[in-house]
Design a protein around this motif. Structure first.
Motif: not given
Lengths: 377, 398
Positions: B29, B33, B85, B253, B256, B260
């Motif tokens: 992960k 990430e 993630s 993705q 995510l 982030k």
């Protein structure tokens, strides 16, 4: 009005072009960028012998008295070859700061040695929190006896790992981000308390992060009047931005030439890919961006030579924001039009893309300078 | 029309979420990430965990080890992977050659390869592109000449991602040069350990080793490793490309990454405030978020059509174009978030892909690596220019 070069300027341009042609084939450049040092001391010597290291200094400090236009001419040619030697760090930043703000003694002890190629310099201005704000300085310089003690962290100091002396901005008074209270110090890279961590940068150059832990310097390290460095930093940075704009123009011209040639030779579906209209139009857009950039770079250089007024600052920010946008477009599309070839480290086009991308961010990205332009208008 | 999930779907979502929370390895992960390239060991370990649960290949038919999920469940699953993630499986086995094998392969091939793909015993790579044939894939030159029960393969493939890890390569080869380009191509499965195969690394713009050239010098490949009929390979190749285009949109993705970036903007100290106070930065981030939402609902509309049994034509090309545009805009903004620290990138070989030794934030290294690497997103899988040609021809009839 005259955008043409004088005879002397043409000679200067020819001489830098020849140096680039002789020493900066894509292969040469790649190999040099992979060495420990990241550039060539022999090239540096040559540049000193040719008088380039003194070109940007006024005659009264021992230079050749060239202006921003001469700098622009040199940087544009160096941009074509993605030259790696620390010309900007040493001459246009460190050297220019000393020539502008230094005492007679400081100038005499450092500038001739810079012009001869003996001393290399770097300028440590950015900090982890400062982003593009030159006045955001948290590094402190406290009075101690006759001198000062410096503490703080400086980020992404180009050529900070190889410079002999580093010009450091530090706060002698005021609150973080005040324009008043910023001072400049010339510090030996090897001074006690200097924790210099060098690394490679994405554009094939070298930079360093520097932690200053109780670095003691004498009063003679102070450059210019205490607390009054902000306007000097802004001015010298603006001149360096003008130079970077010219470097970008050279790099874009080269990237476009390389890409244009590729479009003529690479065949797909039985014909050169340059016959496809979508790619023709893309290439035309890239060409126009580069031409607009050349106009802005020339304009900024000429204005910098006229003086340093509000209008000059506006011109520099206008140029940087237009050229920043162009850097991204030309760099990215050069890679795109090369297809997979553009993605390899071995082939030159990606290196133009990477340098153009860093130029976009150095000394403030496109947004930052568009905002500065708007604030100055 | 109804956007809401049923109670069953919500329960399924909770189950997936719970599973990922308990089973996704922390190291896997973490790399994912930060936008760093995976390690083979970590990736295989993670795929085996998913496979043990029976969730590695949700798209496959149940009889070959798929899940039997509805399109909505597949959507939920992929969203949850992104949310947690969790790296998606390497596509070459699961999304590319696997479906070709169970759709066009014979029983022996299905029995041999499908379980090995699911158990991540074989790492596959893709032998499509050649130096002279990029967008013009059908012009490929690698030759396979019949010799008894074998083909003898000679030629070269290029841009072969992760071939250095691979046990098997699926290849398009020319078995007939005297017919229309598309009609002389066959689809072969080749063991990478066969004598005569050599690799040459291609170091990318990110100075990482992801890509390779693969050379074939009198490589003997058993005829039983051919998928379907000789000279019909183009049909299987196109089928595979359709799957590839959908999967490279990478919507979850990108979601995510938006999240982030919002976290970074909320914590990154910038000139006396936070990055999220920078109106220009936030406008760009929000624009990407909106574009991504449009892409997501476009994908859902397509899923809904598939669920109704209506075939798609060139719509996956749209997902590919918009998906790669968004990925590139996101990695560009991630670099921008770093300010000057964007310049301080060093590859994994040099410093394990971390900037810790400098004073940059912990996430400083991944974004530049990914920014450089993902310039390829608008090139690979058929360049975005080619995808536009496909849409203009197949959808708009131009």
């Amino acid at each position: 009005m005259d955008f043409e070069l004088s005879e002397e300027q043409v000679l200067l341009k020819d001489s830098v072009d020849r140096f680039v042609q002789d020493n900066y084939s894509p292969d040469d450049r790649l190999k040099l960028s992979q060495t420990e040092l990241g550039f060539s001391r022999d090239h540096w010597k040559t540049m000193a012998e040719l008088g380039w290291l003194g070109m940007a200094f006024p005659e009264e400090v021992g230079g050749f008295g060239g202006g921003a236009v001469e700098t622009m001419i040199m940087m544009e040619s160096m941009g074509r070859g993605l030259v790696l030697e620390p010309f900007v760090s040493t001459v246009l930043l460190g050297g220019a700061l000393i020539a502008e703000a230094g005492s007679e003694e400081q100038i005499e002890s450092i500038i001739p040695s810079v012009i001869e190629g003996q001393t290399m310099l770097a300028f440590a201005y950015a900090e982890p929190q400062s982003r593009f704000n030159l006045n955001d300085v948290e590094t402190t310089a406290s009075k101690s006896g006759d001198g000062y003690v410096l503490n703080g962290t400086k980020s992404v100091v180009y050529h900070g790992g190889t410079a002999d002396k580093i010009v450091i901005s530090a706060r002698t008074s005021g609150e973080s981000r005040d324009a008043d209270g910023i001072s400049l110090f010339v510090v030996d890279r090897e001074a006690a308390g200097m924790d210099v961590r060098a690394y490679r940068t994405v554009d094939g150059q070298r930079a360093a992060d520097i932690r200053l832990e109780n670095v003691s310097v004498g009063a003679d390290a102070l450059l210019g009047a205490e607390g009054a460095a902000a306007p000097v930093i802004e001015k010298i940075t603006d001149r360096a931005i003008g130079a970077l704009c010219a470097e970008a123009v050279g790099a874009m011209a080269a990237a476009n030439d390389i890409t244009n040639e590729y479009l003529k030779t690479r065949k797909q579906f039985g014909i050169p890919i340059g016959k496809f209209q979508v790619l023709q139009h893309r290439m035309v857009d890239m060409y126009m961006e580069a031409e607009q950039s050349k106009s802005m770079s020339d304009m900024a250089a000429m204005k910098l030579d006229l003086g340093y007024e509000n209008d000059t600052k506006r011109a520099v920010s206008a140029a940087k924001s237009q050229i920043g946008k162009a850097c991204k477009f030309v760099g990215q599309q050069s890679v795109q039009l090369h297809g997979g070839m553009g993605m390899t480290d071995e082939y030159s086009i990606g290196h133009y893309f990477k340098r153009l991308s860093t130029i976009e961010m150095l000394f403030g990205n496109t947004d930052y300078h568009l905002n500065r332009f708007s604030a100055l208008s | 029309m109804d956007l809401s999930f049923t109670d069953e779907e919500l329960a399924f979502q909770a189950e997936v979420r719970d599973f990922l929370e308990k089973n996704l390895p922390a190291d896997v992960k973490d790399r994912y990430e930060r936008g760093l390239h995976f390690t083979k060991e970590g990736q295989v370990r993670w795929q085996r965990i998913l496979n043990e649960k029976g969730w590695l290949a949700p798209g496959w038919p149940v009889e070959y080890g798929g899940t039997g999920w509805t399109a909505t469940q597949k959507y939920i699953f992929s969203q949850e992977l992104g949310r947690a993630s969790a790296p998606p499986p390497i596509p070459f086995g699961i999304n590319m050659v696997g479906p070709v094998i169970y759709t066009f392969g014979n029983q022996e091939q299905k029995d041999l390869y499908l379980p090995r793909i699911l158990n991540s015993d074989d790492w596959w790579c893709q032998g499509y592109s050649e130096p002279g044939s990029g967008s013009d894939l059908a012009s490929l030159q690698t030759k396979a000449v019949r010799d008894g029960d074998d083909y003898i393969v000679n030629g070269q493939k290029i841009w072969t991602s992760h071939a250095q890890h691979a046990d098997m390569i699926f290849c398009l080869v020319r078995t007939d040069s005297n017919v229309k380009q598309q009609e002389g191509i066959s689809f072969l499965l080749i063991d990478m350990k066969t004598p005569g195969i050599t690799l040459k690394p291609i170091i990318g713009l990110d100075t990482e080793h992801t890509l390779n050239e693969v050379f074939f010098d009198d490589v003997r490949v058993p005829v039983k490793n051919r998928i379907g009929e000789e000279n019909k390979g183009w049909t299987y190749a196109k089928f595979l490309l359709g799957n590839e285009r959908t999967s490279i949109a990478r919507i979850s993705q990108s979601k995510l990454k938006v999240k982030k970036l919002r976290d970074i903007a909320a914590s990154q100290r910038v000139s006396g405030g936070l990055l999220q106070d920078d109106a220009d930065f936030m406008r760009k981030l929000n624009q990407i978020d909106v574009d991504l939402m449009a892409l997501e609902y476009t994908e859902l509309r397509m899923l809904s059509r598939i669920q109704k049994g209506e075939p798609l034509t060139a719509e996956p090309s749209m997902l590919k174009i918009k998906g790669s545009d968004i990925q590139q805009a996101l990695t560009e903004l991630s670099v921008e978030a770093l300010g000057l620290y964007g310049a301080a990138y060093e590859s994994q070989e040099i410093r394990e892909g971390r900037n810790d030794q400098n004073f940059a934030p912990d996430y400083a290294n991944g974004p530049m690596a990914e920014h450089l690497y993902l310039r390829a997103a608008s090139i690979y899988g058929g360049s975005n220019e080619i995808q536009r040609n496909i849409i203009s021809k197949m959808v708009l009839g131009l």
